[in-house]
Design a protein around this motif. Sequence first.
Motif, PDB file in Angstrom:
ATOM      1  N   GLN A  53      16.204  25.022   7.008  1.00 48.98           N
ATOM      2  CA  GLN A  53      16.618  26.343   6.500  1.00 48.98           C
ATOM      3  C   GLN A  53      16.224  26.492   5.026  1.00 48.98           C
ATOM      4  O   GLN A  53      15.726  27.530   4.604  1.00 48.98           O
ATOM      5  CB  GLN A  53      18.140  26.514   6.638  1.00 48.98           C
ATOM      6  CG  GLN A  53      18.674  26.318   8.042  1.00 48.98           C
ATOM      7  CD  GLN A  53      19.168  24.898   8.287  1.00 48.98           C
ATOM      8  OE1 GLN A  53      18.635  23.938   7.737  1.00 48.98           O
ATOM      9  NE2 GLN A  53      20.175  24.751   9.130  1.00 48.98           N
ATOM     10  N   ALA A  82      22.287  16.888  19.302  1.00 47.19           N
ATOM     11  CA  ALA A  82      22.963  18.063  18.736  1.00 47.19           C
ATOM     12  C   ALA A  82      23.405  17.714  17.312  1.00 47.19           C
ATOM     13  O   ALA A  82      24.544  17.331  17.077  1.00 47.19           O
ATOM     14  CB  ALA A  82      24.152  18.455  19.597  1.00 47.19           C
ATOM     15  N   GLY A  95      27.576  15.124  13.146  1.00 49.47           N
ATOM     16  CA  GLY A  95      28.301  15.945  12.168  1.00 49.47           C
ATOM     17  C   GLY A  95      29.300  16.894  12.789  1.00 49.47           C
ATOM     18  O   GLY A  95      30.127  16.522  13.614  1.00 49.47           O
ATOM     19  N   ASN A  96      29.162  18.164  12.417  1.00 50.91           N
ATOM     20  CA  ASN A  96      30.168  19.173  12.760  1.00 50.91           C
ATOM     21  C   ASN A  96      30.308  19.408  14.262  1.00 50.91           C
ATOM     22  O   ASN A  96      31.404  19.601  14.777  1.00 50.91           O
ATOM     23  CB  ASN A  96      29.789  20.475  12.032  1.00 50.91           C
ATOM     24  CG  ASN A  96      30.779  21.582  12.306  1.00 50.91           C
ATOM     25  OD1 ASN A  96      31.950  21.327  12.565  1.00 50.91           O
ATOM     26  ND2 ASN A  96      30.316  22.809  12.261  1.00 50.91           N
ATOM     27  N   GLY A  97      29.185  19.422  14.971  1.00 51.62           N
ATOM     28  CA  GLY A  97      29.254  19.549  16.430  1.00 51.62           C
ATOM     29  C   GLY A  97      29.465  20.961  16.928  1.00 51.62           C
ATOM     30  O   GLY A  97      29.997  21.161  18.025  1.00 51.62           O
TER      31      GLY A  97
END
Length: 227
Positions: free
Chosen positions: A124, A89, A12-14
Amino acid sequence: MKKINLGVLVSGNGSNLQSIIDHIERSELDADIKIVISNNASAFALERAKKNHIPFIVIEHAEFPDRDQFDQKMVDILRFHSVDLVILAGFMRIISPFFLRAYPQRILNIHPALLPAFPGLHGQKKALDYGVKFSGCTVHFVDEGMDTGPIIIQAVVPVYEGDTEDSLSQRILREEHRIYPLAIQLYAEDRLTIIGRKVQIRCAFESKEISLHNPPITDINHLKESF
Ligand code: GRF
């Protein structure tokens, strides 16, 4: 000191990839990222790799008949790039036993909750829904379970009443970006020993005895007095 070679797996975003890149650039992490592998061609993490001149490759899991063959391909690529340590990650695939055997005790993951609480996806949101007053993040070695491997380091953040999944995620991410590079550096310095479930860290300072309270105890006393 010899640098360790990292292979970073992303989906994804990294932002964790970015923080590892930044720590290496600031000479706070003795590592080289040899290859970034994504199972998602549109992952923003690939832009980050490109911008930093890091080799990257997309391996779409849908193109493989089963998980072992997908993992075989990844292991081939990691070995080709002489990767010492595999960094998950935000990689949204489960690692097969085959992969684990190829990189025993050499795969790290970061999870956005205080394990063993809230493993799996949406750590979360699970923490928010449960009503915990603290959550955080955990860097751990990967084993065959779901977020069950030996824990290297954890960071704690408060959960506030007005939090949304997004605001809590951002607060946790800030800590992820600090503890993941630190855990990798401890590995690079050969300071981690796994003994059963526990990770011993050579020459680590013990943090001073502290207690955290959320809401702060002083506030609770204050409230009591005002009734
Ligand atoms: C992070 O919250 C991490 O804890 C989880 O996936 C997310 C990845 O974020 N494993 P990013 O792609 O590094 O920004």
